[in-house]
Design a protein around this motif. Structure first.
Motif, PDB file in Angstrom:
ATOM      1  N   VAL A   1       0.828  -1.213   0.000  1.00 12.37           N
ATOM      2  CA  VAL A   1       0.000   0.000   0.000  1.00 12.37           C
ATOM      3  C   VAL A   1       0.862   1.263   0.000  1.00 12.37           C
ATOM      4  CG1 VAL A   1      -1.768   1.305   1.249  1.00 12.37           C
ATOM      5  CG2 VAL A   1      -1.917  -1.191   1.125  1.00 12.37           C
ATOM      6  N   LEU A   2       1.673   1.432   1.022  1.00 11.62           N
ATOM      7  CA  LEU A   2       2.422   2.684   1.172  1.00 11.62           C
ATOM      8  C   LEU A   2       3.473   2.877   0.082  1.00 11.62           C
ATOM      9  CD1 LEU A   2       2.869   2.840   5.053  1.00 11.62           C
ATOM     10  CD2 LEU A   2       1.045   3.817   3.631  1.00 11.62           C
ATOM     11  N   LYS A   3       4.032   1.800  -0.441  1.00  7.64           N
ATOM     12  CA  LYS A   3       5.079   1.907  -1.468  1.00  7.64           C
ATOM     13  C   LYS A   3       4.539   1.732  -2.885  1.00  7.64           C
ATOM     14  CE  LYS A   3       8.692   0.405   1.686  1.00  7.64           C
ATOM     15  NZ  LYS A   3       9.642  -0.644   2.054  1.00  7.64           N
ATOM     16  N   SER A   4       3.221   1.668  -3.045  1.00 10.59           N
ATOM     17  CA  SER A   4       2.618   1.459  -4.359  1.00 10.59           C
ATOM     18  C   SER A   4       2.789   2.684  -5.255  1.00 10.59           C
ATOM     19  CB  SER A   4       1.132   1.146  -4.198  1.00 10.59           C
ATOM     20  OG  SER A   4       0.513   1.046  -5.469  1.00 10.59           O
ATOM     21  N   ASP A   5       3.023   2.443  -6.543  1.00 10.29           N
ATOM     22  CA  ASP A   5       3.136   3.526  -7.519  1.00 10.29           C
ATOM     23  C   ASP A   5       1.767   4.080  -7.915  1.00 10.29           C
ATOM     24  OD1 ASP A   5       5.889   3.293  -7.554  1.00 10.29           O
ATOM     25  OD2 ASP A   5       5.882   1.881  -9.230  1.00 10.29           O
ATOM     26  N   THR A   6       0.717   3.276  -7.718  1.00  5.70           N
ATOM     27  CA  THR A   6      -0.641   3.719  -8.047  1.00  5.70           C
ATOM     28  C   THR A   6      -1.419   3.942  -6.756  1.00  5.70           C
ATOM     29  OG1 THR A   6      -1.405   1.437  -8.207  1.00  5.70           O
ATOM     30  CG2 THR A   6      -0.732   2.481 -10.260  1.00  5.70           C
ATOM     31  N   PRO A   7      -2.467   4.763  -6.806  1.00  8.23           N
ATOM     32  CA  PRO A   7      -3.297   4.927  -5.615  1.00  8.23           C
ATOM     33  C   PRO A   7      -3.882   3.580  -5.171  1.00  8.23           C
ATOM     34  CG  PRO A   7      -3.859   6.562  -7.280  1.00  8.23           C
ATOM     35  CD  PRO A   7      -2.923   5.571  -7.925  1.00  8.23           C
ATOM     36  N   VAL A   8      -4.003   3.397  -3.865  1.00  7.87           N
ATOM     37  CA  VAL A   8      -4.554   2.154  -3.310  1.00  7.87           C
ATOM     38  C   VAL A   8      -5.722   2.510  -2.396  1.00  7.87           C
ATOM     39  CG1 VAL A   8      -4.097   0.061  -1.956  1.00  7.87           C
ATOM     40  CG2 VAL A   8      -2.270   1.053  -3.372  1.00  7.87           C
ATOM     41  N   LEU A   9      -6.884   1.925  -2.686  1.00  6.55           N
ATOM     42  CA  LEU A   9      -8.055   2.089  -1.833  1.00  6.55           C
ATOM     43  C   LEU A   9      -8.128   0.866  -0.929  1.00  6.55           C
ATOM     44  CD1 LEU A   9     -10.585   3.821  -1.195  1.00  6.55           C
ATOM     45  CD2 LEU A   9     -11.838   2.309  -2.749  1.00  6.55           C
ATOM     46  N   VAL A  10      -7.933   1.072   0.368  1.00 10.61           N
ATOM     47  CA  VAL A  10      -7.947  -0.036   1.325  1.00 10.61           C
ATOM     48  C   VAL A  10      -9.321  -0.113   1.981  1.00 10.61           C
ATOM     49  CG1 VAL A  10      -6.890  -1.057   3.378  1.00 10.61           C
ATOM     50  CG2 VAL A  10      -5.481   0.253   1.765  1.00 10.61           C
ATOM     51  N   ASP A  11      -9.941  -1.285   1.849  1.00  7.62           N
ATOM     52  CA  ASP A  11     -11.251  -1.566   2.442  1.00  7.62           C
ATOM     53  C   ASP A  11     -11.017  -2.312   3.751  1.00  7.62           C
ATOM     54  OD1 ASP A  11     -13.877  -2.322   3.015  1.00  7.62           O
ATOM     55  OD2 ASP A  11     -13.861  -3.977   1.579  1.00  7.62           O
ATOM     56  N   PHE A  12     -11.273  -1.635   4.879  1.00  8.38           N
ATOM     57  CA  PHE A  12     -11.200  -2.293   6.188  1.00  8.38           C
ATOM     58  C   PHE A  12     -12.570  -2.916   6.441  1.00  8.38           C
ATOM     59  CE2 PHE A  12      -7.956   0.973   6.273  1.00  8.38           C
ATOM     60  CZ  PHE A  12      -6.886   0.320   6.860  1.00  8.38           C
ATOM     61  N   TRP A  13     -12.617  -4.239   6.561  1.00 11.61           N
ATOM     62  CA  TRP A  13     -13.876  -4.959   6.644  1.00 11.61           C
ATOM     63  C   TRP A  13     -13.795  -6.057   7.713  1.00 11.61           C
ATOM     64  CZ3 TRP A  13     -14.247 -10.237   5.735  1.00 11.61           C
ATOM     65  CH2 TRP A  13     -13.056 -10.837   5.307  1.00 11.61           C
ATOM     66  N   ALA A  14     -14.941  -6.673   7.996  1.00 12.66           N
ATOM     67  CA  ALA A  14     -14.997  -7.813   8.917  1.00 12.66           C
ATOM     68  C   ALA A  14     -16.141  -8.727   8.487  1.00 12.66           C
ATOM     69  CB  ALA A  14     -15.205  -7.352  10.352  1.00 12.66           C
ATOM     70  N   ASP A  15     -16.026 -10.013   8.822  1.00 16.35           N
ATOM     71  CA  ASP A  15     -17.055 -11.001   8.479  1.00 16.35           C
ATOM     72  C   ASP A  15     -18.428 -10.645   9.037  1.00 16.35           C
ATOM     73  OD1 ASP A  15     -15.846 -12.846   6.818  1.00 16.35           O
ATOM     74  OD2 ASP A  15     -15.059 -14.044   8.466  1.00 16.35           O
ATOM     75  N   TRP A  16     -18.450 -10.047  10.214  1.00 10.68           N
ATOM     76  CA  TRP A  16     -19.711  -9.766  10.900  1.00 10.68           C
ATOM     77  C   TRP A  16     -20.353  -8.461  10.437  1.00 10.68           C
ATOM     78  CZ3 TRP A  16     -18.720  -5.136  13.028  1.00 10.68           C
ATOM     79  CH2 TRP A  16     -17.400  -4.855  13.382  1.00 10.68           C
TER      80      TRP A  16
END
Length: 108
Positions: free
Chosen positions: A16-31
């Motif tokens: 994520v932090l070292k990616s050359d392209t933008p990264v959208l991080v989805d923080f999720w959970a099973d519940w």
């Protein structure tokens, strides 16, 4: 065609932090019901915007360090990282059009 990638506390900096392209991080959970609602939307964006943005998924329960570091309290929370820093924060499930409107200024 691209699909979302899985990131963990251990792989976050590299993917994520070292990616050359933008990264959208989805923080999720099973519940989390809204997390399940937004998953197909993120799959579609990953496929349609291949090469412009990376969609990453992080299991909130299995990776406590990263969400804590970035102050993630509610799920789903989407953080857009660009050049190693948070460029946008989206909390809650949103329709695809609303997500794209927020993301478009950051796409390559």
């Amino acid at each position: 065609m691209s699909a979302p990638i899985t990131v963990t506390d251990a792989t976050f900096d590299e993917l994520v932090l070292k990616s050359d392209t933008p990264v959208l991080v989805d923080f999720w959970a099973d519940w989390c019901g809204p997390c399940k609602m937004i998953a197909p939307v993120l799959d579609a964006i990953a496929a349609e915007q291949d090469g412009k943005i990376t969609i990453a998924k992080m299991d909130y329960d299995q990776n406590p360090q990263t969400p804590n570091k970035f102050g993630v309290l509610g799920l789903p929370t989407l953080l857009l990282f660009k050049d190693g820093a948070v460029a946008e924060q989206i909390v809650g499930a949103k329709p695809k059009r609303a997500l794209l409107k927020t993301l478009e200024p950051h796409l390559a």
